[in-house]
Write a protein that holds these residues in place. Structure first.
Motif, short mmCIF file in Angstrom:
data_model
loop_
_atom_site.label_atom_id
_atom_site.label_comp_id
_atom_site.label_asym_id
_atom_site.label_seq_id
_atom_site.Cartn_x
_atom_site.Cartn_y
_atom_site.Cartn_z
N ILE A 31 0.86 -1.40 0.02
CA ILE A 31 -0.24 -0.10 -0.15
C ILE A 31 1.00 1.31 -0.09
N THR A 32 1.94 1.15 0.66
CA THR A 32 2.79 2.38 0.68
C THR A 32 3.47 2.66 -0.73
N GLY A 33 4.06 1.87 -1.31
CA GLY A 33 4.33 1.81 -2.69
C GLY A 33 3.49 2.35 -3.49
N VAL A 50 8.07 -1.02 -9.30
CA VAL A 50 8.58 -2.51 -9.44
C VAL A 50 8.14 -2.94 -8.10
N GLU A 51 7.62 -4.45 -8.15
CA GLU A 51 7.30 -4.98 -7.07
C GLU A 51 7.77 -6.61 -7.27
N SER A 52 8.37 -7.17 -6.37
CA SER A 52 9.15 -8.30 -6.47
C SER A 52 8.30 -9.67 -6.69
N THR A 59 2.90 -7.34 3.48
CA THR A 59 2.01 -7.16 4.55
C THR A 59 0.62 -6.66 4.27
N SER A 60 0.52 -6.08 3.11
CA SER A 60 -0.49 -5.36 2.72
C SER A 60 -1.87 -6.16 2.34
N SER A 61 -1.57 -7.59 2.06
CA SER A 61 -2.76 -8.21 2.25
C SER A 61 -2.97 -9.16 3.35
N SER A 63 -3.32 -7.72 6.78
CA SER A 63 -3.45 -7.01 7.78
C SER A 63 -5.00 -7.19 8.59
N SER A 64 -5.25 -6.67 9.57
CA SER A 64 -6.62 -6.74 10.29
C SER A 64 -7.96 -6.10 9.30
N LYS A 65 -7.14 -5.52 8.35
CA LYS A 65 -8.32 -4.92 7.23
C LYS A 65 -9.18 -3.80 7.96
N LEU A 66 -8.58 -3.02 8.96
CA LEU A 66 -9.22 -1.84 9.64
C LEU A 66 -8.80 -0.71 9.17
N ILE A 67 -9.78 0.27 8.75
CA ILE A 67 -9.43 1.65 8.43
C ILE A 67 -9.54 2.23 9.76
N SER A 196 12.08 -7.35 -9.24
CA SER A 196 12.87 -7.01 -8.04
C SER A 196 13.94 -6.04 -8.37
N ALA A 197 13.91 -5.10 -7.55
CA ALA A 197 15.13 -4.01 -7.59
C ALA A 197 16.29 -4.93 -6.80
N VAL A 198 17.48 -5.35 -7.67
CA VAL A 198 18.36 -5.90 -6.67
C VAL A 198 19.46 -4.88 -6.31
N PHE A 382 -1.87 0.98 7.51
CA PHE A 382 -2.38 0.86 6.20
C PHE A 382 -3.28 2.28 6.17
N THR A 383 -4.04 2.57 7.26
CA THR A 383 -5.01 3.53 7.23
C THR A 383 -4.46 4.80 6.96
N THR A 384 -2.98 5.28 7.16
CA THR A 384 -2.59 6.38 6.87
C THR A 384 -1.48 6.47 5.39
C1 LIG Z 1 -1.12 -8.50 11.62
C2 LIG Z 1 -1.14 -7.17 11.01
C3 LIG Z 1 -2.46 -6.35 11.21
C4 LIG Z 1 -2.50 -5.05 10.68
N1 LIG Z 1 -3.75 -4.41 10.82
C5 LIG Z 1 -3.85 -3.15 10.42
C6 LIG Z 1 -5.04 -2.45 10.26
O1 LIG Z 1 -5.91 -3.15 10.72
N2 LIG Z 1 -5.03 -1.05 9.82
C7 LIG Z 1 -3.97 -0.68 9.63
O2 LIG Z 1 -4.23 0.75 9.02
N3 LIG Z 1 -2.74 -1.06 9.56
C8 LIG Z 1 -2.72 -2.53 9.83
N4 LIG Z 1 -1.52 -3.14 9.79
C9 LIG Z 1 -0.33 -2.31 9.35
C10 LIG Z 1 -0.25 -2.40 7.71
O3 LIG Z 1 -0.80 -3.44 7.03
C11 LIG Z 1 1.03 -2.02 7.11
O4 LIG Z 1 1.58 -0.88 7.71
C12 LIG Z 1 0.92 -1.97 5.58
O5 LIG Z 1 0.31 -3.04 4.91
C13 LIG Z 1 2.49 -1.94 5.28
O6 LIG Z 1 2.48 -1.70 3.86
P1 LIG Z 1 3.91 -1.69 3.02
O7 LIG Z 1 3.75 -1.25 1.74
O8 LIG Z 1 4.60 -0.53 3.82
O9 LIG Z 1 4.60 -2.93 3.13
P2 LIG Z 1 4.26 -3.99 2.53
O10 LIG Z 1 2.93 -4.49 2.20
O11 LIG Z 1 5.01 -5.37 3.02
O12 LIG Z 1 4.96 -3.94 1.04
C14 LIG Z 1 6.31 -4.05 0.59
C15 LIG Z 1 6.54 -4.59 -0.70
O13 LIG Z 1 7.95 -4.62 -1.09
C16 LIG Z 1 8.18 -5.46 -2.03
N5 LIG Z 1 9.57 -5.65 -1.88
C17 LIG Z 1 10.26 -5.96 -1.17
N6 LIG Z 1 11.78 -6.07 -1.78
C18 LIG Z 1 11.63 -5.64 -2.77
C19 LIG Z 1 12.50 -5.45 -3.92
N7 LIG Z 1 13.87 -5.55 -3.83
N8 LIG Z 1 11.90 -4.99 -4.84
C20 LIG Z 1 10.80 -4.85 -5.26
N9 LIG Z 1 9.78 -5.05 -4.38
C21 LIG Z 1 10.11 -5.33 -3.17
C22 LIG Z 1 7.65 -6.69 -1.25
O14 LIG Z 1 7.30 -7.94 -2.12
C23 LIG Z 1 6.17 -6.19 -0.71
O15 LIG Z 1 4.93 -6.12 -1.36
C24 LIG Z 1 -1.56 -4.45 10.24
C25 LIG Z 1 -0.17 -5.17 9.97
C26 LIG Z 1 -0.22 -6.48 10.51
C27 LIG Z 1 1.09 -7.21 10.18
#
Ligand SMILES: Cc1cc2nc3c(=O)[nH]c(=O)nc-3n(C[C@H](O)[C@H](O)[C@H](O)COP(=O)(O)OP(=O)(O)OC[C@H]3O[C@@H](n4cnc5c(N)ncnc54)[C@H](O)[C@@H]3O)c2cc1C
Length: 570
Positions: A31-33, A50-52, A59-61, A63-67, A196-198, A382-384
């Motif tokens: 979600i951040t990217g 790019v996503e590996s 993490t973004s699939s 979560s607890s799925k709460l906003i 993947s970014a290597v 996720f929410t923010t």
């Molecule tokens: C159990 C749990 C419950 C949660 N519940 C909530 C909730 O209810 N509400 C809420 O707001 N937040 C919640 N969160 C937090 C939220 O889910 C995370 O903050 C958010 O999903 C993180 O997103 P991200 O994009 O930073 O990381 P990720 O979703 O992990 O994305 C990072 C991505 O980078 C990719 N990547 C890694 N290395 C490389 C590379 N070299 N090249 C290319 N791609 C690469 C990975 O494959 C991955 O897809 C929860 C988290 C957890 C673990």
């Protein structure tokens, strides 16, 4: 086509990444990217991502799925985080993504007659007061014990001293992430998964792009960009160290596990939140299921597929059973999933200062610019995500030559939000226009908003796509085709784990739907018999590994009796 992630166009998207420098290359498709790609593209910048693995595969699939603002963070004194998150929640529910983010009520049972109601009540007054002026979700309410049991007959009546009901919102996290990525593509971003970014490309100390490996072919190619933004969550330290970058933060991984159960297992018309000795436990309504969790334990194992253990399963059942009249057992559990919170470590691990437990680490995000041309972000929720995306793009483009407009995503509804009230009102007409049942039309509107007509267009071309994917679930075959032609799905796992959610919603982790999914994908992606067999085997192995925690024998420690005392920390 902008806004469409067609898996069959992947080569031309790779070509677009490699021809001419980008303004911004985003690494990571969680979600951040996805949010950063949307933020940058909607400011008029040339963007690639790019996503590996797959969008939201980390993490973004999981979560607890709460906003949500996070009641727990309020108690920890994280007022800024809660306020920001509540405002984001309201913006998503009301304007940016009403088709994906929905209000959900939570019942907070009270167990201490005198002290708890004023304490929790004051917290909820503050929680409600932190919202913006326009309130898309209702205020909290007080309930008597009788009122609480009427709404949640599943609760044990003894020692119950009433309850509070408050509102937050929920989302299909993976679907949301894909929709953000598609909206970024609508504004010109090029999105490539299984890439993947290597390492980072450098010109002296300046970062000028990345070397990317195509995980489908093994081929590597250079992507040049004026700015690179690292959004890789729990992979941050790996990506930094692969290029010798000393970032100003480190990430600690905290594993969170959830159990998925049928709605019949717990009789309650609202979600519930209960205190545990370490944190809180949510009972979250999820269509015809419950999601119950979560845990919070330090993790140092595999980042891609963190494993839930038998102890995790037992812990959740044990905590749930403290408040439930009919104790849950493993037989009630359909599925289990685990995710890793990317928590920003404070202080850095090498300082030797005693580390906080992960439950106490802040959920705020950190943006770092360790080298010219490079910005990196981790932490947050996720929410923010929208604020995180804005902050990291601001940091990345701060010294770009020429003015860059400020973030506009606060005024940018996601794809599918457009015209939603009219689309919702038109389910019956759409059903008759496309010759599907009203249930199918309503299901598609529920999941895709105004984009439902795109799925229905596929069904019009091939009537068989209107049939259920598998008995007992609302998904239709057209959603599999759509996942390939519009949502960038390259493998059966992408479809079954993230475009539809059968991995976590069915008792066989989607295994019985896999042959049909592979057949539909094969037709679109030109897979031969050998490839089909390999794809099917790959998914079945994945599904089996996911179900492993439920097959492991229960730990020797017995589950508590249903009569165990409720633990309510003061
Ligand atoms: C159990 C749990 C419950 C949660 N519940 C909530 C909730 O209810 N509400 C809420 O707001 N937040 C919640 N969160 C937090 C939220 O889910 C995370 O903050 C958010 O999903 C993180 O997103 P991200 O994009 O930073 O990381 P990720 O979703 O992990 O994305 C990072 C991505 O980078 C990719 N990547 C890694 N290395 C490389 C590379 N070299 N090249 C290319 N791609 C690469 C990975 O494959 C991955 O897809 C929860 C988290 C957890 C673990």
């Amino acid at each position: 086509m902008p806004g469409v992630l067609d898996a069959r166009d992947r080569d031309s998207e790779i070509h677009a990444l490699t021809t001419g420098p980008l303004d911004v290359l985003v690494i990571g498709g969680g979600i951040t990217g996805a949010g950063a790609a949307l933020d940058a593209a909607s400011r008029g910048l040339r963007v690639g991502l790019v996503e590996s693995r797959d969008l939201a595969a980390g993490t973004s699939s999981r979560s607890s799925k709460l906003i949500h603002g996070g009641l727990r963070y309020l108690e920890q004194g994280d007022f800024k985080l809660v306020k920001e998150a509540l405002r984001e929640r309201d913006l998503l529910v009301s304007r940016l993504a009403p088709h994906l983010v929905r209000p959900v009520p939570f019942l907070y049972p009270l167990y201490k007659k005198v002290v708890e109601r004023p304490y929790v009540g004051a917290g909820l007054v503050l929680y409600d007061a932190m919202e913006g002026v326009k309130r898309p979700v209702p205020h909290h309410r007080h309930l008597t014990t009788r009122g609480a049991l009427r709404r949640a007959p599943a609760l044990r009546p003894d020692r119950l001293a009433g309850a509070m009901v408050y509102y937050d919102a929920q989302v299909d996290d993976a679907r949301y992430t894909v929709t953000v990525a598609r909206t970024a593509s609508r504004h010109g971003a090029h999105i490539v998964t299984r890439a993947s970014a290597v390492s980072l490309l450098r010109d002296g100390s300046r970062v000028t792009g990345a070397v990317v490996r195509d995980e489908e072919t093994g081929r590597t190619f250079d992507v040049r960009a004026s700015r690179v933004i690292v959004c890789v969550g729990v992979w941050s330290d790996l990506v930094h160290s692969a290029s010798g970058v000393r970032a100003g933060y480190q990430v600690r991984m905290s594993k969170g596990v959830h159990l998925v159960m049928p709605r019949s297992a717990i009789s309650s018309e609202t979600g519930m939140i209960v205190r545990t000795s370490k944190s809180v436990l949510f009972f979250i309504p999820w269509d015809s299921r419950w999601i119950v969790g979560t845990t919070d334990t330090e993790w140092s194992g595999d980042r891609a597929e963190p494993a839930a253990t038998a102890e995790d399963v037992d812990y959740i059942l044990r905590e749930a059973n403290r408040v439930l009249a009919r104790p849950l057992t493993r037989a009630d559990v359909l599925a289990v999933y685990a995710g890793l919170r990317p928590l920003v470590a404070e202080p850095p691990a090498e300082s030797g200062v005693t580390e906080k437990p992960t439950t106490k680490l802040s959920r705020e995000h950190v943006v770092d610019t360790p080298l010219p041309g490079l910005a990196s972000i981790a932490g947050g929720k996720f929410t923010t995500y929208r604020l995180m995306a804005r902050d990291v793009v601001d940091a990345a483009v701060a010294d770009l030559p020429g003015p860059v407009p400020p973030s506009v995503t606060g005024q940018l509804p996601l794809l599918g939000a457009d015209g939603l009230p009219a689309v919702r009102a038109s389910a019956a007409r759409l059903a008759s226009d496309y010759d599907v049942t009203v249930e199918v039309a309503a299901h598609l509107i529920d999941r895709y908003g105004s984009l439902a007509s795109e799925v229905l267009d596929l069904i019009r071309l091939d009537k068989a796509l209107g049939r259920p994917l598998i008995d007992g679930h609302p998904y239709v075959r057209g959603e599999v085709a759509y996942a390939v032609t519009h949502e960038g799905a390259l493998h059966a796992e992408d479809v079954l784990a993230r475009r539809v959610r059968l991995l976590i919603e069915s008792s066989d982790a989607g295994a019985s739907a896999a042959p049909e999914v592979v057949t539909i994908m094969a037709g679109l992606l030109g897979w031969n018999r050998r490839r089909r067999a390999a794809e099917l085997r790959r998914y079945l192995d994945y599904a089996a590994a996911n179900a492993a925690a439920l097959r492991t024998p229960t730990s020797p420690e017995p589950l508590p009796e249903a009569t165990a005392k409720v633990s309510v920390p003061a």
